[in-house]
Design an enzyme around this catalytic site. Sequence first.
Site, PDB file in Angstrom:
ATOM      1  CD  GLN A 211      -2.956  -1.123   0.167  1.00  0.00           C
ATOM      2  OE1 GLN A 211      -3.108  -0.121  -0.547  1.00  0.00           O
ATOM      3  NE2 GLN A 211      -3.680  -2.216   0.002  1.00  0.00           N
ATOM      4  CE  LYS A 234      -2.837  -4.871  -2.646  1.00  0.00           C
ATOM      5  NZ  LYS A 234      -4.288  -5.003  -2.530  1.00  0.00           N
TER       6      LYS A 234
HETATM    7  N1  C6P Z   1      -4.785  -5.812   0.347  1.00  0.00           N
HETATM    8  C1  C6P Z   1      -6.950  -4.735   0.281  1.00  0.00           C
HETATM    9  O1  C6P Z   1      -8.075  -4.553  -0.184  1.00  0.00           O
HETATM   10  P1  C6P Z   1      -1.952  -9.508  -2.676  1.00  0.00           P
HETATM   11  O2  C6P Z   1      -3.331 -10.047  -2.427  1.00  0.00           O
HETATM   12  O3  C6P Z   1      -0.904 -10.585  -2.560  1.00  0.00           O
HETATM   13  O4  C6P Z   1      -1.845  -8.706  -3.916  1.00  0.00           O
HETATM   14  O5  C6P Z   1      -1.674  -8.437  -1.510  1.00  0.00           O
HETATM   15  C2  C6P Z   1      -1.796  -8.802  -0.163  1.00  0.00           C
HETATM   16  C3  C6P Z   1      -1.604  -7.603   0.714  1.00  0.00           C
HETATM   17  C4  C6P Z   1      -0.501  -7.545   1.540  1.00  0.00           C
HETATM   18  N2  C6P Z   1      -0.241  -6.477   2.310  1.00  0.00           N
HETATM   19  C5  C6P Z   1      -1.044  -5.407   2.313  1.00  0.00           C
HETATM   20  C6  C6P Z   1      -0.696  -4.233   3.155  1.00  0.00           C
HETATM   21  C7  C6P Z   1      -2.189  -5.406   1.508  1.00  0.00           C
HETATM   22  O6  C6P Z   1      -2.981  -4.340   1.510  1.00  0.00           O
HETATM   23  C8  C6P Z   1      -2.480  -6.532   0.712  1.00  0.00           C
HETATM   24  C9  C6P Z   1      -3.728  -6.582  -0.125  1.00  0.00           C
HETATM   25  C10 C6P Z   1      -6.022  -5.687  -0.418  1.00  0.00           C
HETATM   26  O7  C6P Z   1      -6.560  -4.142   1.274  1.00  0.00           O
HETATM   27  C11 C6P Z   1      -6.690  -6.990  -0.718  1.00  0.00           C
HETATM   28  S1  C6P Z   1      -7.081  -7.909   0.754  1.00  0.00           S
END
Ligand code: C6P
Length: 414
Positions: A211, A234
């Site tokens: 993030q 993201k």
């Molecule tokens: N958060 C959210 O809506 P992936 O799923 O592997 O791309 O990312 C996982 C992940 C790990 N760390 C943080 C801080 C995140 O925010 C996320 C993914 C999304 O907040 C989907 S749950």
Amino acid sequence: MSHTLNIYEPLSIEAIRAEFPILQTLVYGNPLVYLDNAATTQKPLSVLEAMDVYYKTINANVHRGVHHLSQVATDAFEEARRKVASYINAAHDHEIIFTRGTTEGINLVASVFGRANLKAGDEVLITAMEHHSNIVPWQLACEYYGAKLKVIPFSERGELDMDAFAALIKGPVKILSFTYVSNSLGTINPVNEMIHAAHERGIVVLLDAAQAVQHIPIDVQELDVDFLVFSSHKIYGPTGLGVLYGKEALLNKLPPYQGGGEMIRTVSFEKTTYNDLPFKFEAGTPDIAGAIGLGAALDYVNSIGIDRIKLAEEALMEYAQEMMSGVPGIRFVGEAANKAGVISFLLGNHHPFDVGEILDKQGIAVRTGHHCCQPVMDRLGIPGTVRASFSVYNTPEDVDRLVKGLEKTAKMLG
Ligand code: C6P
């Protein structure tokens, strides 16, 4: 590159929005207001085109064939790796490992770092605001090796308890793994201070930048971080791809993660030897189109400048916070002094899901629930939050629509 642009020059929001055709979508007859960017961002045309061109003109497997297409595909794939290395200022391209996403990056490190380093009595230190993907892999590793998982608490405002951190870091900690920006609270953690404190004690640090990478300029050498992970989807890139950055010396010391093609140098039934970085950690055919898409996404971000994006998003978040404050019954969840990307809130005593559903009927996309951070919700004694999360293409008009939508929701729910 971003640094050559004037960071104070306002973004041309119309031109930016034109790059994202999905923003023209109508939802229940209303123009879409997309405020679920922390879950995934939309993709600009340049990313879609780069992936399309790859499949239409140069599709072939990489690092394997002597034929022309394979060499062109390999060049494009490795060019994408160079773009990632340059974006986060890694010292070497081979410090960039392509993964399936943040989740796989953390699982990879927890698995191989655990195997190489964890034993009974050791500690793994995380924070109480981690995404499940930065909790469960460590729980698995700790369970397997008999290590202990320790957790840095956070305050009601959503800021880490730095006194508790100072005490916990003095334990027998082998690795500190924490998030740069919280996906549920928006808190920007004091990364420099924490990395420095860990390194003073010889503790390795993994930073979850899922993030952060789309909101804040990241320089892994300046941060001096040992491992850093993020997801392509993201930061305007495709799903199914992520990045693990690791310092060369550390990666070289770790055993491989998965076995298969590409990660080996020689195989025999008696003994297998492993490939050099980064291939040692990239078993099997990689997501070639995905990497090329991520490269295009980083080009896109660079064409605007991450510094300018940061300033524009900060101004929009400030506007949103101010305008949303006037909604009757609103309560913000996560009021840290430094925040990025995310505004979490509750509306009266209404369940976040009900609020989200009524907003959706007005064409406003937000996320509701625990955001894969159940311990955050338990700490705050709430079932979840409504979360509006922002990106480069969001406008003050989006915020106005959200505020109007919330006022209507408040009236409807009574
Ligand atoms: N958060 C959210 O809506 P992936 O799923 O592997 O791309 O990312 C996982 C992940 C790990 N760390 C943080 C801080 C995140 O925010 C996320 C993914 C999304 O907040 C989907 S749950």
